[in-house]
Design a protein around this motif. Structure first.
Motif: not given
Length: 76
Positions: A75, A14, A16, A72
């Motif tokens: 993080p 990811t 993030s 979501n």
């Protein structure tokens, strides 16, 4: 006596966070999914007997809305 642990979910790749792996978000997302599914799937099955499309939406809610929203939100 058996010990039941909390499932640990890891999502790698990811963007993030700097380390590119998430552990807290997917794990809490799975737990929220399991709680929501335990409530919504029996209700959705009952509603499905009378209103097919509405029952399908109720049963899909944990996977389509609850898990992504909780996962979501964190993080890391």
């Amino acid at each position: 006596m058996p010990v039941v642990g909390i499932p640990l979910c890891v999502e790698c790749g990811t963007r993030s966070n700097p380390c590119r792996c998430k552990v807290v978000g997917p794990t809490l997302g799975f737990l929220a999914f399991a709680v929501a599914a335990a409530v919504e799937w029996p209700v959705g099955a009952l509603v499905y007997c009378f209103r097919h499309i509405k029952g399908r939406r109720i049963m899909a809610h944990p996977a389509a809305v609850v898990y992504p929203a909780v996962s979501n939100a964190f993080p890391i």
